[in-house]
Design an enzyme around this catalytic site. Sequence first.
Site, PDB file in Angstrom:
ATOM      1  N   LYS A  45       0.849  -1.193   0.000  1.00  0.00           N
ATOM      2  CA  LYS A  45       0.000   0.000   0.000  1.00  0.00           C
ATOM      3  C   LYS A  45       0.887   1.248   0.000  1.00  0.00           C
ATOM      4  O   LYS A  45       1.911   1.280   0.697  1.00  0.00           O
ATOM      5  CB  LYS A  45      -0.877  -0.021   1.262  1.00  0.00           C
ATOM      6  N   SER A  46       0.493   2.283  -0.726  1.00  0.00           N
ATOM      7  CA  SER A  46       1.300   3.509  -0.781  1.00  0.00           C
ATOM      8  C   SER A  46       1.506   4.087   0.612  1.00  0.00           C
ATOM      9  O   SER A  46       0.572   4.171   1.404  1.00  0.00           O
ATOM     10  CB  SER A  46       0.616   4.560  -1.650  1.00  0.00           C
ATOM     11  N   ALA A  70     -12.359   5.882  -2.456  1.00  0.00           N
ATOM     12  CA  ALA A  70     -11.612   7.044  -1.965  1.00  0.00           C
ATOM     13  C   ALA A  70     -11.135   6.688  -0.561  1.00  0.00           C
ATOM     14  O   ALA A  70     -11.645   7.193   0.427  1.00  0.00           O
ATOM     15  CB  ALA A  70     -12.475   8.293  -1.954  1.00  0.00           C
ATOM     16  N   GLY A  72      -8.193   7.243   0.594  1.00  0.00           N
ATOM     17  CA  GLY A  72      -7.512   8.432   1.101  1.00  0.00           C
ATOM     18  C   GLY A  72      -6.126   8.153   1.656  1.00  0.00           C
ATOM     19  O   GLY A  72      -5.688   8.780   2.621  1.00  0.00           O
ATOM     20  N   ASN A 129       4.053   6.587  -6.504  1.00  0.00           N
ATOM     21  CA  ASN A 129       2.654   6.904  -6.801  1.00  0.00           C
ATOM     22  C   ASN A 129       2.494   8.415  -6.891  1.00  0.00           C
ATOM     23  O   ASN A 129       2.375   9.093  -5.883  1.00  0.00           O
ATOM     24  CB  ASN A 129       1.761   6.308  -5.709  1.00  0.00           C
ATOM     25  N   CYS A 132      -2.441   9.499  -7.237  1.00  0.00           N
ATOM     26  CA  CYS A 132      -3.652   9.216  -6.462  1.00  0.00           C
ATOM     27  C   CYS A 132      -4.682  10.315  -6.708  1.00  0.00           C
ATOM     28  O   CYS A 132      -4.397  11.496  -6.505  1.00  0.00           O
ATOM     29  CB  CYS A 132      -3.366   9.116  -4.971  1.00  0.00           C
ATOM     30  N   GLY A 247      -8.360  -3.106 -14.453  1.00  0.00           N
ATOM     31  CA  GLY A 247      -9.468  -3.927 -14.916  1.00  0.00           C
ATOM     32  C   GLY A 247      -9.147  -5.355 -15.295  1.00  0.00           C
ATOM     33  O   GLY A 247      -9.947  -6.019 -15.954  1.00  0.00           O
ATOM     34  N   GLY A 268      -5.812  -5.668  -9.094  1.00  0.00           N
ATOM     35  CA  GLY A 268      -6.309  -5.042  -7.868  1.00  0.00           C
ATOM     36  C   GLY A 268      -7.752  -5.425  -7.584  1.00  0.00           C
ATOM     37  O   GLY A 268      -8.046  -6.363  -6.847  1.00  0.00           O
TER      38      GLY A 268
HETATM   39  C1  LIG Z   1      -9.308   0.167  -2.707  1.00  0.00           C
HETATM   40  C2  LIG Z   1      -8.200   0.650  -3.596  1.00  0.00           C
HETATM   41  C3  LIG Z   1      -7.088   1.297  -3.040  1.00  0.00           C
HETATM   42  C4  LIG Z   1      -6.043   1.739  -3.846  1.00  0.00           C
HETATM   43  N1  LIG Z   1      -4.963   2.335  -3.261  1.00  0.00           N
HETATM   44  C5  LIG Z   1      -3.888   2.681  -4.034  1.00  0.00           C
HETATM   45  C6  LIG Z   1      -2.697   3.194  -3.444  1.00  0.00           C
HETATM   46  O1  LIG Z   1      -2.586   3.343  -2.214  1.00  0.00           O
HETATM   47  N2  LIG Z   1      -1.668   3.498  -4.262  1.00  0.00           N
HETATM   48  C7  LIG Z   1      -1.710   3.332  -5.615  1.00  0.00           C
HETATM   49  O2  LIG Z   1      -0.735   3.602  -6.299  1.00  0.00           O
HETATM   50  N3  LIG Z   1      -2.828   2.834  -6.208  1.00  0.00           N
HETATM   51  C8  LIG Z   1      -3.912   2.509  -5.440  1.00  0.00           C
HETATM   52  N4  LIG Z   1      -5.035   1.979  -6.048  1.00  0.00           N
HETATM   53  C9  LIG Z   1      -5.055   1.814  -7.512  1.00  0.00           C
HETATM   54  C10 LIG Z   1      -4.663   0.389  -7.916  1.00  0.00           C
HETATM   55  O3  LIG Z   1      -3.324   0.104  -7.542  1.00  0.00           O
HETATM   56  C11 LIG Z   1      -4.810   0.182  -9.425  1.00  0.00           C
HETATM   57  O4  LIG Z   1      -3.933   1.057 -10.097  1.00  0.00           O
HETATM   58  C12 LIG Z   1      -6.217   0.430  -9.929  1.00  0.00           C
HETATM   59  O5  LIG Z   1      -7.161  -0.028  -8.995  1.00  0.00           O
HETATM   60  C13 LIG Z   1      -6.508  -0.216 -11.269  1.00  0.00           C
HETATM   61  O6  LIG Z   1      -6.363  -1.621 -11.216  1.00  0.00           O
HETATM   62  P1  LIG Z   1      -7.599  -2.638 -10.993  1.00  0.00           P
HETATM   63  O7  LIG Z   1      -8.652  -2.285 -11.988  1.00  0.00           O
HETATM   64  O8  LIG Z   1      -7.021  -4.003 -11.183  1.00  0.00           O
HETATM   65  O9  LIG Z   1      -8.070  -2.410  -9.601  1.00  0.00           O
HETATM   66  C14 LIG Z   1      -6.104   1.551  -5.252  1.00  0.00           C
HETATM   67  C15 LIG Z   1      -7.219   0.910  -5.809  1.00  0.00           C
HETATM   68  C16 LIG Z   1      -8.268   0.464  -5.011  1.00  0.00           C
HETATM   69  C17 LIG Z   1      -9.438  -0.223  -5.645  1.00  0.00           C
END
Ligand SMILES: Cc1cc2nc3c(=O)[nH]c(=O)nc-3n(C[C@H](O)[C@H](O)[C@H](O)COP(=O)(O)O)c2cc1C
Lengths: 307, 250
Positions: A45-46, A70, A72, A129, A132, A247, A268
């Site tokens: 996690k970031s 979100a 956050g 990152n 965000c 996705g 993700g």
């Molecule tokens: C609940 C959640 C929390 C996320 N938190 C971060 C984060 O802390 N840092 C980051 O770089 N991306 C974060 N992302 C983005 C994901 O790393 C990813 O780039 C994005 O969800 C697209 O991939 P996916 O469609 O497989 O989820 C988050 C996504 C979700 C759904």
Amino acid sequence: MANLEVDFLGMHLKNPFVLASGILGTSPSLMERCALEGAGGITSKSCGAEPRVGHANPVAIAWEGGVINAIGLTNPGAGEEVDLLRKTKKRLAAMHVPLFASIFAPTVTQFGEVARIIAEAEPDLIEVNISCPNVGSEFGTPFSASASSAAEVTREVRRSVGLPISIKLAPNVPNIVEIARAVAEEGADAITAVNTMPAMLIDAFAAAPVLKNRTGGLSGPALKPVALRCVAEIASRVKLPIIGTGGISSGVDAAEMIMAGATLVGVGSAVWRDGPAAFGRIGRDLSGFMDQERYNRIKAMRGKAIQ
Amino acid sequence: MKHEGLFTPYRIAEARIENRITRTLIFDAPMEGIQPGQYVMAWLPGCGEKPFSISGDEPLAITVADVGSFSHALTQLEQGDPVWIRGPFGVGFSLSGERHLLVGGGYGAAPLSLLARCAMEKGHTVAVALGAKTESDLMLVSIFRKMGCQVYLATEDGSVGVKGLVTGVLEKAFVEINPETLYACGPNPMLMRLARITREENLPVQLSFEALIRCGVGLCGSCELPEAVCLKLGIRPGFLICHDGPVVRV
Ligand SMILES: Cc1cc2nc3c(=O)[nH]c(=O)nc-3n(C[C@H](O)[C@H](O)[C@H](O)COP(=O)(O)O)c2cc1C
Ligand SMILES: Cc1cc2nc3c(=O)[nH]c(=O)nc-3n(C[C@H](O)[C@H](O)[C@H](O)COP(=O)(O)OP(=O)(O)OC[C@H]3O[C@@H](n4cnc5c(N)ncnc54)[C@H](O)[C@@H]3O)c2cc1C
Ligand code: FES
């Protein structure tokens, strides 16, 4: 059976699937669980300089198109994160699964500081990152919005650490190639594309946005075509390996992402439906697809759709 | 009109007073396909969103203890007011055997009443042990009795039942019922004591835990049961209360 192994920046991964940042990357036990379920690589996690609790509920909603969140940037702060990453690294190394540590910061200088602290845990890569979409009210426009600000952060992190770095880009920019090129010139080793797409869901019966933060980041199936376009554009014009993210929830999705030019594939939101077991399922799926379509290695598919 | 959105607005048909701080919100519509022990996310726009165990399905009901800002807002609602609900979520209890011992602390009694009803409908034997600080804090006692459950009570001040913690009545229940499975919902320290006792008794146990639920969909990691707790319970670390739980099978 098709061979899913991949080489990436001198690392050898047993498959191209990487747990995306922000999904279950909050503790050694959860990251270990995802690795045990079959992830080839893990992103934490970031993490920023100081602890953050994040936004108030509702923070995430799954709807028919995917997920909107979100959270956050909830995190324990870099000091505590280093210990957590050290423990995680030890457990993952025993499984030959690399650990990518994600960082964020509100200023260019702080990006360097956080990177230096996190580097003490010796992750296999630092993911930066800069994209965000959920902290705009505090942090202002994300650094991913322009080539010059993205380049500045990259230069600072590059100066600060010797580890490989990947810069995580946003999909909502007019020219993602220009930004990818700028970070490549500043010494990025890889690009992660993409982060979530800023979005909003409204409940008509409540006459209100569903998320407490009003807006959030869109991920999951609705994001896939956007992510494929971004990865394909970058892969055609910039010579850096790409962690293609957005996705991916089936083996065929993963094949599409690799054919768009990705070296690794971030996963993700797909964890939503079947939990971390998603990794095993998507891996078996991809292997089945490759057998059927007669690809013996991942490399044979890479960039096929953009030639 | 069936609502096609993300949350479904349910209206309160009745707010039943259970004790000094607790109300059961009985809604105007059922929730289908639920398993006792599962939870819903309840949203009040502008106020917040929190998880609540399902305490009735036909119609949907949740039982809320007023302990903080959001639960207070819920308990102030009146007949006709809407609450936005999504769910059911998580993995609930599953009946195993035909003689069941249910142990509840505080509002933990609420989801157990749904489980008791399911077991009684199958003609099983159900005993319920309930604990509270004092008699007026106990809840649903008459409802369990009306269903035909054997009820054991414990209060810390001894105002009714055995004086002390609910774990103090278990010995008697073990002898009288000879349960095949124990099911519990209540504060985490109570659950940890039950885990130890049932291990000594070699009794299968299903425990419903609480944690900070944020995303509610198994993505954010906020609700992880701490690794030390998992190791004590003998389950695989990395357990997510919102997705793998809230019920832990030990
Ligand atoms: C609940 C959640 C929390 C996320 N938190 C971060 C984060 O802390 N840092 C980051 O770089 N991306 C974060 N992302 C983005 C994901 O790393 C990813 O780039 C994005 O969800 C697209 O991939 P996916 O469609 O497989 O989820 C988050 C996504 C979700 C759904
Ligand atoms: C799976 C699950 C099921 C749940 N089911 C129910 C349910 O059926 N009924 C119900 O009332 N709540 C239930 N909860 C708890 C509920 O989600 C809220 O946490 C609770 O209502 C407190 O929220 P608040 O905003 O009112 O208080 P907060 O502002 O979060 O807390 C206020 C104060 O109360 C304390 N507190 C928090 N929770 C409790 C508690 N349970 N008992 C005593 N003190 C507490 C806090 O430590 C704090 O000091 C459940 C939680 C989970 C994870
Ligand atoms: S609340 Fe987010 S993973 Fe359980």
